[in-house]
Design an enzyme around this catalytic site. Structure first.
Site, PDB file in Angstrom:
ATOM      1  N   SER A  44      25.947  34.842  71.665  1.00 54.70           N
ATOM      2  CA  SER A  44      26.268  33.512  72.184  1.00 54.70           C
ATOM      3  C   SER A  44      27.692  33.456  72.699  1.00 54.70           C
ATOM      4  O   SER A  44      28.640  33.900  72.041  1.00 54.70           O
ATOM      5  CB  SER A  44      25.998  32.398  71.162  1.00 54.70           C
ATOM      6  OG  SER A  44      26.310  32.809  69.875  1.00 54.70           O
ATOM      7  N   HIS A  76      19.257  31.997  73.643  1.00 50.00           N
ATOM      8  CA  HIS A  76      19.256  33.461  73.564  1.00 50.00           C
ATOM      9  C   HIS A  76      18.246  33.941  74.608  1.00 50.00           C
ATOM     10  O   HIS A  76      17.046  33.825  74.418  1.00 50.00           O
ATOM     11  CB  HIS A  76      18.831  33.940  72.166  1.00 50.00           C
ATOM     12  CG  HIS A  76      19.868  33.700  71.118  1.00 50.00           C
ATOM     13  ND1 HIS A  76      20.125  34.600  70.108  1.00 50.00           N
ATOM     14  CD2 HIS A  76      20.717  32.682  70.916  1.00 50.00           C
ATOM     15  CE1 HIS A  76      21.083  34.141  69.336  1.00 50.00           C
ATOM     16  NE2 HIS A  76      21.457  32.969  69.803  1.00 50.00           N
ATOM     17  N   ARG A  97      18.182  39.402  71.167  1.00 50.07           N
ATOM     18  CA  ARG A  97      18.582  39.919  69.858  1.00 50.07           C
ATOM     19  C   ARG A  97      17.639  39.367  68.803  1.00 50.07           C
ATOM     20  O   ARG A  97      17.322  38.192  68.809  1.00 50.07           O
ATOM     21  CB  ARG A  97      20.003  39.464  69.590  1.00 50.07           C
ATOM     22  CG  ARG A  97      20.572  39.884  68.257  1.00 50.07           C
ATOM     23  CD  ARG A  97      22.021  39.439  68.109  1.00 50.07           C
ATOM     24  NE  ARG A  97      22.954  40.547  68.150  1.00 50.07           N
ATOM     25  CZ  ARG A  97      24.212  40.450  68.588  1.00 50.07           C
ATOM     26  NH1 ARG A  97      24.678  39.304  69.037  1.00 50.07           N
ATOM     27  NH2 ARG A  97      25.002  41.502  68.565  1.00 50.07           N
ATOM     28  N   THR A  98      17.207  40.247  67.902  1.00 48.50           N
ATOM     29  CA  THR A  98      16.442  39.792  66.737  1.00 48.50           C
ATOM     30  C   THR A  98      17.410  39.734  65.571  1.00 48.50           C
ATOM     31  O   THR A  98      18.064  40.716  65.249  1.00 48.50           O
ATOM     32  CB  THR A  98      15.291  40.769  66.435  1.00 48.50           C
ATOM     33  OG1 THR A  98      14.422  40.808  67.569  1.00 48.50           O
ATOM     34  CG2 THR A  98      14.500  40.318  65.218  1.00 48.50           C
ATOM     35  N   HIS A  99      17.519  38.565  64.966  1.00 44.18           N
ATOM     36  CA  HIS A  99      18.453  38.404  63.853  1.00 44.18           C
ATOM     37  C   HIS A  99      17.774  38.729  62.520  1.00 44.18           C
ATOM     38  O   HIS A  99      16.573  38.535  62.353  1.00 44.18           O
ATOM     39  CB  HIS A  99      18.994  36.967  63.806  1.00 44.18           C
ATOM     40  CG  HIS A  99      20.017  36.686  64.868  1.00 44.18           C
ATOM     41  ND1 HIS A  99      19.681  36.200  66.106  1.00 44.18           N
ATOM     42  CD2 HIS A  99      21.367  36.830  64.873  1.00 44.18           C
ATOM     43  CE1 HIS A  99      20.791  36.051  66.828  1.00 44.18           C
ATOM     44  NE2 HIS A  99      21.822  36.429  66.109  1.00 44.18           N
ATOM     45  N   GLU A 198      28.393  29.911  55.477  1.00 44.17           N
ATOM     46  CA  GLU A 198      28.955  30.187  54.150  1.00 44.17           C
ATOM     47  C   GLU A 198      29.395  28.885  53.470  1.00 44.17           C
ATOM     48  O   GLU A 198      29.691  27.888  54.122  1.00 44.17           O
ATOM     49  CB  GLU A 198      30.182  31.100  54.274  1.00 44.17           C
ATOM     50  CG  GLU A 198      29.876  32.474  54.795  1.00 44.17           C
ATOM     51  CD  GLU A 198      29.487  32.493  56.265  1.00 44.17           C
ATOM     52  OE1 GLU A 198      30.025  31.690  57.045  1.00 44.17           O
ATOM     53  OE2 GLU A 198      28.602  33.293  56.619  1.00 44.17           O
ATOM     54  N   SER A 217      25.030  39.042  62.521  1.00 43.46           N
ATOM     55  CA  SER A 217      24.279  39.986  63.359  1.00 43.46           C
ATOM     56  C   SER A 217      24.789  41.427  63.407  1.00 43.46           C
ATOM     57  O   SER A 217      23.980  42.351  63.324  1.00 43.46           O
ATOM     58  CB  SER A 217      24.232  39.459  64.800  1.00 43.46           C
ATOM     59  OG  SER A 217      25.550  39.384  65.334  1.00 43.46           O
ATOM     60  N   ASN A 240      34.092  28.874  65.838  1.00 46.95           N
ATOM     61  CA  ASN A 240      34.465  27.875  64.821  1.00 46.95           C
ATOM     62  C   ASN A 240      35.312  28.552  63.764  1.00 46.95           C
ATOM     63  O   ASN A 240      35.207  29.764  63.576  1.00 46.95           O
ATOM     64  CB  ASN A 240      33.199  27.287  64.161  1.00 46.95           C
ATOM     65  CG  ASN A 240      32.321  28.367  63.516  1.00 46.95           C
ATOM     66  OD1 ASN A 240      31.542  29.043  64.194  1.00 46.95           O
ATOM     67  ND2 ASN A 240      32.478  28.544  62.215  1.00 46.95           N
TER      68      ASN A 240
HETATM   69  I1  8IG Z   1      28.657  31.029  66.013  1.00 48.78           I
HETATM   70  O1  8IG Z   1      30.878  30.379  60.554  1.00 48.78           O
HETATM   71  C1  8IG Z   1      28.812  31.399  64.080  1.00 48.78           C
HETATM   72  N1  8IG Z   1      28.037  32.286  63.488  1.00 48.78           N
HETATM   73  N2  8IG Z   1      27.960  33.576  59.010  1.00 48.78           N
HETATM   74  N3  8IG Z   1      29.440  31.952  59.789  1.00 48.78           N
HETATM   75  C2  8IG Z   1      28.435  32.843  60.011  1.00 48.78           C
HETATM   76  N4  8IG Z   1      27.895  33.029  61.212  1.00 48.78           N
HETATM   77  C3  8IG Z   1      28.394  32.293  62.209  1.00 48.78           C
HETATM   78  C4  8IG Z   1      29.413  31.351  62.051  1.00 48.78           C
HETATM   79  C5  8IG Z   1      29.969  31.178  60.775  1.00 48.78           C
HETATM   80  N5  8IG Z   1      29.669  30.803  63.252  1.00 48.78           N
END
Ligand code: 8IG
Length: 277
Positions: A44, A76, A97-99, A198, A217, A240
């Site tokens: 992304s 995606h 992508r496969t997560h 988290e 990922s 973020n």
């Molecule tokens: I975009 O703050 C994205 N992906 N684990 N934590 C985790 N994955 C993310 C985050 C995040 N922001």
């Protein structure tokens, strides 16, 4: 009556490298390009790089290629693009992508990376959107991945397969990236299973064990790339600040928006890096 397996990698007797070889043959047939030199997984915020690195010679739906799953998320793009670079090299852009959090197992998570290797690629560029722990990383900051902490409690390697990960995120490739953009910062990527973000306590734990970036990922993919003998360049777009570092709640919409704002800038940066490889 024969039963049809839903997915070739779900058969535990399937050899994932044979499935990847079949996928590479599909790509050669559908794109008309026999071999690729560089592969990129665009996460992304990074998708526009595909338009900037060279001339697209073929764009095929990932679902036409053996072993690729339908994309789980809107935004995606589920396609594979073969691009001719100005240098004459061939790039394969994986927009599908496969997560791990999709729950299909790690074989399906790393299938695209194994397929990239089977097409001949010797460099794997893995990009993602992620959370940042360093407070000076404003949303929209691109960061080089210098190493990782794999907190998924899983591995793409099966059996007694011991693979050295000392220089997993190639110092050579990071050096090239920094020659293009000397201000690029680096950090240790920490992969969680997700899909929840988290807790603030988990983010503090990551900080105390040496992580700087949190995501869902790239670590498992990088391990598979190294197993396949590829050199790995990893880059995160910090969309973020991680939970508790930023005091407001995390929203997927905000994450997407930060990605969209940063996309032209970081895509252009990635295109310049690819041009220097
Ligand atoms: I975009 O703050 C994205 N992906 N684990 N934590 C985790 N994955 C993310 C985050 C995040 N922001």
């Amino acid at each position: 009556m024969s039963t049809t397996l839903q997915h070739p990698l779900d058969d535990p007797r399937a050899d994932p490298f044979e499935v990847a070889a079949a996928a590479a043959a599909d790509i050669a047939e559908r794109t008309g390009v026999e071999r690729h030199d560089i592969a990129l997984t665009l996460g992304s915020g990074w998708a526009k790089a595909a338009d900037l690195i060279g001339e697209t010679v073929a764009n095929i739906p990932a679902t036409d290629v053996t072993g690729f799953s339908k994309p789980a998320l809107a935004g995606h793009v589920g396609s594979l693009r073969s691009i001719l670079l100005p240098s004459g090299k061939r790039a394969l852009v994986i927009g599908a992508r496969t997560h791990y959090y999709e729950g299909h197992g790690v074989r399906r998570v790393v299938h695209s990376v194994r397929t990239a290797a089977a097409t001949g690629a010797t460099i794997m560029i893995l990009t993602n959107g992620a959370g940042g722990i360093k407070p000076n990383w404003m949303p929209g900051t691109p960061v080089l991945i210098s190493d990782h902490l794999n907190l998924t409690a899983d591995s793409p390697l099966e059996g007694a397969t011991f693979v050295d990960l000392t220089d997993l995120y190639s110092a050579r490739l990071r050096g090239i990236a920094k020659s293009i953009e000397p201000g690029l910062d680096e950090g240790v990527y920490t992969q969680f299973r997700g899909p929840h973000y988290e807790t603030p306590a988990e983010v503090q734990m990551v900080k105390s064990i040496g992580g700087h970036i949190v995501g869902m990922s790239t670590a498992l993919e990088a391990i598979a790339a190294r197993q396949a003998g590829m050199e790995v360049l990893g880059m995160s777009l910090i969309t973020n600040l991680a939970a508790g570092i930023q005091t407001t709640p995390l929203s997927h919409a905000e994450v997407l928006e930060a990605g969209q704002v940063a996309e032209p800038v970081i895509s252009a940066l990635l295109a310049r890096i690819v041009g220097a490889l």
